[in-house]
Design a protein around this motif. Sequence first.
Motif, mmCIF file in Angstrom:
data_model
loop_
_atom_site.group_PDB
_atom_site.id
_atom_site.type_symbol
_atom_site.label_atom_id
_atom_site.label_comp_id
_atom_site.label_asym_id
_atom_site.label_seq_id
_atom_site.Cartn_x
_atom_site.Cartn_y
_atom_site.Cartn_z
ATOM 1 N N HIS A 46 3.765 2.877 0.845
ATOM 2 C CA HIS A 46 3.001 2.074 -0.111
ATOM 3 C C HIS A 46 1.746 2.836 -0.521
ATOM 4 N N TYR A 47 1.471 2.859 -1.832
ATOM 5 C CA TYR A 47 0.256 3.523 -2.301
ATOM 6 C C TYR A 47 -0.456 2.626 -3.306
ATOM 7 N N ILE A 48 -1.772 2.824 -3.396
ATOM 8 C CA ILE A 48 -2.561 2.169 -4.429
ATOM 9 C C ILE A 48 -3.389 3.241 -5.133
ATOM 10 N N VAL A 49 -3.574 3.055 -6.427
ATOM 11 C CA VAL A 49 -4.351 3.987 -7.242
ATOM 12 C C VAL A 49 -5.668 3.311 -7.592
ATOM 13 N N LEU A 50 -6.776 4.019 -7.350
ATOM 14 C CA LEU A 50 -8.123 3.464 -7.495
ATOM 15 C C LEU A 50 -8.954 4.337 -8.420
ATOM 16 N N ASP A 51 -10.034 3.779 -8.941
ATOM 17 C CA ASP A 51 -11.000 4.597 -9.675
ATOM 18 C C ASP A 51 -11.529 5.693 -8.762
ATOM 19 N N PHE A 52 -11.765 6.852 -9.339
ATOM 20 C CA PHE A 52 -12.348 7.954 -8.568
ATOM 21 C C PHE A 52 -13.870 7.859 -8.666
ATOM 22 N N VAL A 53 -14.528 7.752 -7.520
ATOM 23 C CA VAL A 53 -15.988 7.637 -7.480
ATOM 24 C C VAL A 53 -16.573 9.023 -7.219
ATOM 25 N N ASP A 54 -17.257 9.561 -8.195
ATOM 26 C CA ASP A 54 -17.875 10.887 -8.062
ATOM 27 C C ASP A 54 -19.311 10.696 -7.587
ATOM 28 N N GLY A 55 -19.511 10.846 -6.294
ATOM 29 C CA GLY A 55 -20.842 10.640 -5.746
ATOM 30 C C GLY A 55 -20.881 10.881 -4.259
ATOM 31 N N TYR A 56 -21.730 10.123 -3.562
ATOM 32 C CA TYR A 56 -21.953 10.306 -2.134
ATOM 33 C C TYR A 56 -21.700 8.995 -1.390
ATOM 34 N N THR A 57 -21.429 9.111 -0.114
ATOM 35 C CA THR A 57 -21.497 7.910 0.714
ATOM 36 C C THR A 57 -22.960 7.474 0.793
ATOM 37 N N LEU A 58 -23.181 6.229 1.170
ATOM 38 C CA LEU A 58 -24.552 5.734 1.255
ATOM 39 C C LEU A 58 -25.375 6.571 2.233
ATOM 40 N N ALA A 59 -24.759 7.008 3.332
ATOM 41 C CA ALA A 59 -25.463 7.849 4.303
ATOM 42 C C ALA A 59 -25.877 9.174 3.674
ATOM 43 N N ARG A 60 -24.960 9.798 2.939
ATOM 44 C CA ARG A 60 -25.279 11.074 2.302
ATOM 45 C C ARG A 60 -26.299 10.882 1.185
ATOM 46 N N TRP A 61 -26.237 9.764 0.494
ATOM 47 C CA TRP A 61 -27.182 9.481 -0.588
ATOM 48 C C TRP A 61 -28.614 9.466 -0.067
ATOM 49 N N THR A 107 -1.580 7.717 10.773
ATOM 50 C CA THR A 107 -2.346 8.921 11.069
ATOM 51 C C THR A 107 -2.646 8.961 12.561
ATOM 52 N N GLU A 108 -3.295 10.058 12.991
ATOM 53 C CA GLU A 108 -3.615 10.187 14.412
ATOM 54 C C GLU A 108 -4.662 9.174 14.850
ATOM 55 N N ARG A 109 -5.332 8.494 13.898
ATOM 56 C CA ARG A 109 -6.345 7.490 14.236
ATOM 57 C C ARG A 109 -5.800 6.071 14.160
ATOM 58 N N SER A 110 -4.497 5.913 13.857
ATOM 59 C CA SER A 110 -3.937 4.570 13.744
ATOM 60 C C SER A 110 -3.929 3.893 15.100
ATOM 61 N N LEU A 111 -4.521 2.698 15.175
ATOM 62 C CA LEU A 111 -4.562 1.960 16.430
ATOM 63 C C LEU A 111 -3.426 0.958 16.550
ATOM 64 N N ASP A 112 -2.827 0.562 15.442
ATOM 65 C CA ASP A 112 -1.646 -0.290 15.494
ATOM 66 C C ASP A 112 -0.703 0.143 14.368
ATOM 67 N N PRO A 113 0.077 1.227 14.594
ATOM 68 C CA PRO A 113 0.874 1.842 13.534
ATOM 69 C C PRO A 113 1.868 0.897 12.886
ATOM 70 N N LYS A 114 2.338 -0.123 13.602
ATOM 71 C CA LYS A 114 3.322 -1.030 13.020
ATOM 72 C C LYS A 114 2.718 -1.884 11.909
ATOM 73 N N GLN A 115 1.380 -1.967 11.840
ATOM 74 C CA GLN A 115 0.722 -2.794 10.836
ATOM 75 C C GLN A 115 0.260 -1.978 9.634
ATOM 76 N N THR A 116 0.592 -0.700 9.595
ATOM 77 C CA THR A 116 0.094 0.163 8.527
ATOM 78 C C THR A 116 0.489 -0.352 7.156
ATOM 79 N N ASP A 117 1.765 -0.642 6.945
ATOM 80 C CA ASP A 117 2.234 -1.095 5.636
ATOM 81 C C ASP A 117 1.652 -2.470 5.295
ATOM 82 N N ALA A 118 1.582 -3.349 6.297
ATOM 83 C CA ALA A 118 1.050 -4.690 6.051
ATOM 84 C C ALA A 118 -0.421 -4.629 5.644
ATOM 85 N N ARG A 119 -1.199 -3.745 6.250
ATOM 86 C CA ARG A 119 -2.611 -3.631 5.891
ATOM 87 C C ARG A 119 -2.765 -3.074 4.474
ATOM 88 N N ALA A 120 -1.889 -2.151 4.085
ATOM 89 C CA ALA A 120 -1.955 -1.610 2.724
ATOM 90 C C ALA A 120 -1.676 -2.704 1.698
#
Length: 645
Positions: free
Chosen positions: A96-111, A51-64
């Motif tokens: 690479h993709y991962i599928v996660l539970d969907f959390v229906d709520g707020y971030t702690l800041a918004r909470w 993404t436009e915020r990637s600071l080390d794009p070559k590590q994207t797949d490894a971090r995933a």
Amino acid sequence: MFADFDPLDLKPGQMVSHWRIVRRIGRGGYAVVYEVEKDGERFALKLACQTERSLDPKQTDARAQREAACLQLLKHRHIIRMRGQGRWPDTLSGFHYIVLDFVDGYTLARWVERTHPTPHEVVVLFLKLFDALEHMHGKNVFHRDLSLRNIMVTKDGEPVIIDFGAADYATAEDLTDGPLPPGTPRIRSPEAQAFWDENRLKPGARYTFKATDDIFALGADLYDVLTNPTPTRGESRPLLGNMLMTPPTPHRANGRVPVELSAYAMKLISRDLEVRPATAKDARRPLVDLARFEGDDWRESGIHPASAQLPPEPGEGEPVPVEAREAEGPQEPIPSHPLPVQVAPADAAPVPSPVQVVPADAAPVPSAAGAGAQHSARRAWLRPVFVGPLALSVFAAVVAASLLHRPAQPEPPPVARSAPAEQPRASSPLAEKPTSRPERLASPLPTQKEASLSVKLPDNSPTLTNSVPDPQQAQRGNARRALIKKCAALVASVAWLEAGCTGVQTRPDPEPCPEEAVKAMRQELGWALNTNDAPFILLDVTKGSAEEAREQPDAVWKDGPVTGALIRPQGKAPAGMRIDGHLWTTGDRIYGRYVRAHLPGGRTVPICLELENANDLGSEKREGSKPGAPVASKVSETRAVERWR
């Protein structure tokens, strides 16, 4: 196949393997997250891509892959659960993709803002978070970025730790190119911050993350929950691990915080490792006792008054403060107590209200009326503070413009006097920066203040001597025009930097790269030329570090010389290597050419490195750009070239 879609902008109805896209939730440094559906159930799908915020794009797949490995080790009700992973659209080489539970709520800041929690509810929530952290550390997993945005709270009040993109486990390979792992500077522990201050310019230095770092981060979150009534408004707050003085206790900053809870929060963010809990289990135990406390101050009153969490309204006829409009405005100090505000109309835009720091020995605000009076007085006091520098800036700009467009005054007749002593050259602003900024470079670069737009005066410019030509004035004008011609001939070269040439308004013309620069890039730096395999850089080290760019990715730019740095190693060049160049900002994009590299040991070599973004020359201007003040990313891809484009 890959050219038929944009992974950053998948449309509703598109399929990723067996999951149907419902909507895009958001994007981070290494992935974009979508809400997806399968068999009538909702999930979150995290697709790893640059993404436009990637600071080390070559590590994207490894971090995933590392995130998936961490989540496979964890099974706790307050930690996000992974339901599957794979690659798409190609099962071998796709994203690479991962599928996660969907959390229906707020971030702690918004909470904090939406539910107005009581002290008891805050204690119960953090008791569950430390229980999850104890499980995590028991599996030798460190989250490393437990910020307010990486903790969700369901609508039933259950916390869930999410986003393990920066996480690490005991046997994992090191993916970090800098001294510290990716993370949020605000919640960085004092020992990590001290390591950064000492080693930020040492490419091989690596900080060993510990359990106490995660504990400090959760403690910093608790401190912000107790002291900041509006954490989503984005007010800049000092680093808790890098403050010269201990921050005020939550009880002193906000009288609604019980003394016992305030003391507990201060233990979690203590600089003294003998005081801060050593394990998550040690940090959890006091919360068990605090959860048993009774009384209205624990179980009935919200931690913040509702008035402090409403959008403020500017006074009648009062302009919006500059810091509320400008991204590059002055940082606001820590809100030391909630300020009473007026309820804004439904269509009024929320405007942050100026705040002040209360001394450590100050008592909490006794009443809303008293605080309102103080707030009004503060605004009256702040008005000249903002107006004064603004007026001085306008005056300085008018004077500078008049000097550029007006020939110099004729000198008076010479008189007998001793030769003036040579004045020392003004020091670079880099030397005056705080210690959190990079040190001043030894290279003779012009500073940002010395850079200005080149203005060519007409040959027939009138003088102040009734149009009578003055020989000395003509000589100075000729010298100035000669310098302009010289700078035009040397543009984007090392000699141009050393000549002290000022900025130019237009993008420089294409031209060959000097042979010595081509040779240095290939042989000494080991760079491939004219390919996408080129350094990923921080445009200007005076704008902050790569870690800070992750939290605040954009900056306002102007024409002039800059000194950037490599974010990660490239060929034989180490991460952090400084590069000198120049930016041109008045066109449709921001163009940059870097022409000199500082090698370890102090030697410099010429280079030809130009900014690009997704194979397009230059850096894209972003929303909020204004004439003379364009906004763009602090980091960028580049291309090492044999010929300037």
